[in-house]
Design an enzyme around this catalytic site. Structure first.
Site: not given
Length: 366
Positions: A121, A143, A185, A227, A237, A241, A245, A248, A252, A265
């Site tokens: 955990r 993330k 990016e 960032k 997010e 935030r 994206n 993206h 994606h 990517h």
């Protein structure tokens, strides 16, 4: 040495940026409240270059190190690979005080971070990014995720590292294709946040591609500061935030439809940024001249700007509906209003997306 703090209360952490930093990694970690058993996660690209060196640095600092080397590439971000790393953590005797250290690019950071977030955990997590994309983006912000056949990063969490150690020297061994992919990016940060930085990139992109140390250092520091500022405003997010994206949503989908490997990517995100800019122009949100500036900068780097042959725009649209950013079955896009400022649009019409996706296409990158 450049130091940046990500201010998140009890989850705050430093980002260290310097040349030769991995040589001092053991000293830094020994000063942190960590257990002595370390799971060092790397991949088949980075491991042969830096894996043993980092393991030796940690051993000399008194840590016991198990090195896990996973296959390079996006297809490694799976629950099966995570299970293998859980087994190694058990076998090596990691307890809740012992860190998982990610040595590599965004894939390694995402996978290792997902394991750190879920093993017992949550155990300490340390990022040592070695690609430009990871250094300017994925290593910061917490993330962590693995992929699902129906969508990228669908299975994951927000789990902040204890520290990020960016050794700029590792970029000397990065392939030119990976360097260019990371610059997608970098461009993103100029578009979403800082028009002066975007203009600086237009003037200095050759210096960056030539890996001039001061130019790379400036790029990494600037992106990490942006960032950090975004994450400090919205860690998980819930709102702001989401501007990260930009590019993206379509990116994606391209990655998923091409099988997580044909496009890096950053290459897919480059296409996605152009699609979003064109969409903004078609809706009267963004002027054509600035859209062309984005496309020209992406082309100057040598990144793709058009939808690839062989990918059906209707399949892209269907893939987007599986994206985690879709809310109540409505398409959400980050669209530029001007360079340095974007908006989050939460009910974009299918026809507007298809109109842009069906424009002129070019072949896949070699």
């Amino acid at each position: 040495m450049r130091n940046i703090n990500v201010a998140l209360g009890s989850r705050s952490y430093p980002i260290y940026i310097a040349n030769g930093l991995i040589n001092d990694l053991g000293t830094y970690l020994s000063e942190m409240p960590l257990g002595k058993e370390v799971l060092l996660v790397t991949d088949t690209n980075v491991g042969p270059l830096y894996g043993q060196k980092v393991a030796d640095v940690l051993l000399r600092a008194g840590f016991q190190v198990a090195v896990a080397q996973v296959p390079a590439g996006e297809s490694t971000k799976t629950l099966d690979q995570a299970a293998r790393l859980y087994d190694m953590a058990f076998d090596h005797g990691l307890d809740r005080t012992c860190p998982v250290v990610a040595l590599g690019g965004g894939v390694v950071g995402d996978l290792a971070g997902f394991v750190a977030a879920t093993y017992m955990r949550g155990v300490p997590f340390v990022q040592v990014p070695t690609t430009l994309l990871a250094q300017v983006d994925s290593s910061v912000g917490g993330k962590v995720a693995v992929n699902h056949p129906r969508g990228k990063n669908i299975i994951g969490a927000f789990y902040q590292p204890r520290a990020v150690f960016i050794d700029v020297d590792t970029l000397t061994t990065l392939s030119l294709r990976e360097l260019k992919a990371g610059l997608a990016e970098v461009i993103k940060y100029g578009v979403i946040w800082d028009k002066e930085f975007f203009a600086w990139l237009e003037e200095n992109i050759t210096r960056v591609l030539n890996r001039e140390a001061d130019a790379l250092g400036y790029v990494i520091e600037t992106c990490c500061k942006i960032k950090a500022a975004v994450v400090e405003q919205d860690e998980t997010e819930q709102g702001r935030r989401a501007i990260l994206n930009y590019g993206h949503t379509v990116g994606h989908a391209i990655e998923a439809l091409s099988g997580y490997g044909t496009y890096l990517h950053g290459e897919a995100v480059a296409i996605g940024m152009v699609m979003a800019a064109r969409m903004a122009v078609s809706q009267g949100l963004f002027n054509l001249a600035d859209c062309q500036r984005i496309e020209n900068l992406i082309r100057a780097i040598g990144l793709p700007t058009d939808m690839p042959e062989g990918i059906n725009p209707h399949e892209v649209l269907a893939s987007i509906y599986h994206d985690k950013k879709v809310i109540m079955n409505k398409l959400v896009f980050v669209l530029p209003k001007e360079i340095g400022h974007v908006g989050i649009f939460k009910d974009v019409h299918e026809k507007d997306v298809l109109h842009v996706l069906q424009q002129k296409r070019k072949a896949n990158p070699s």
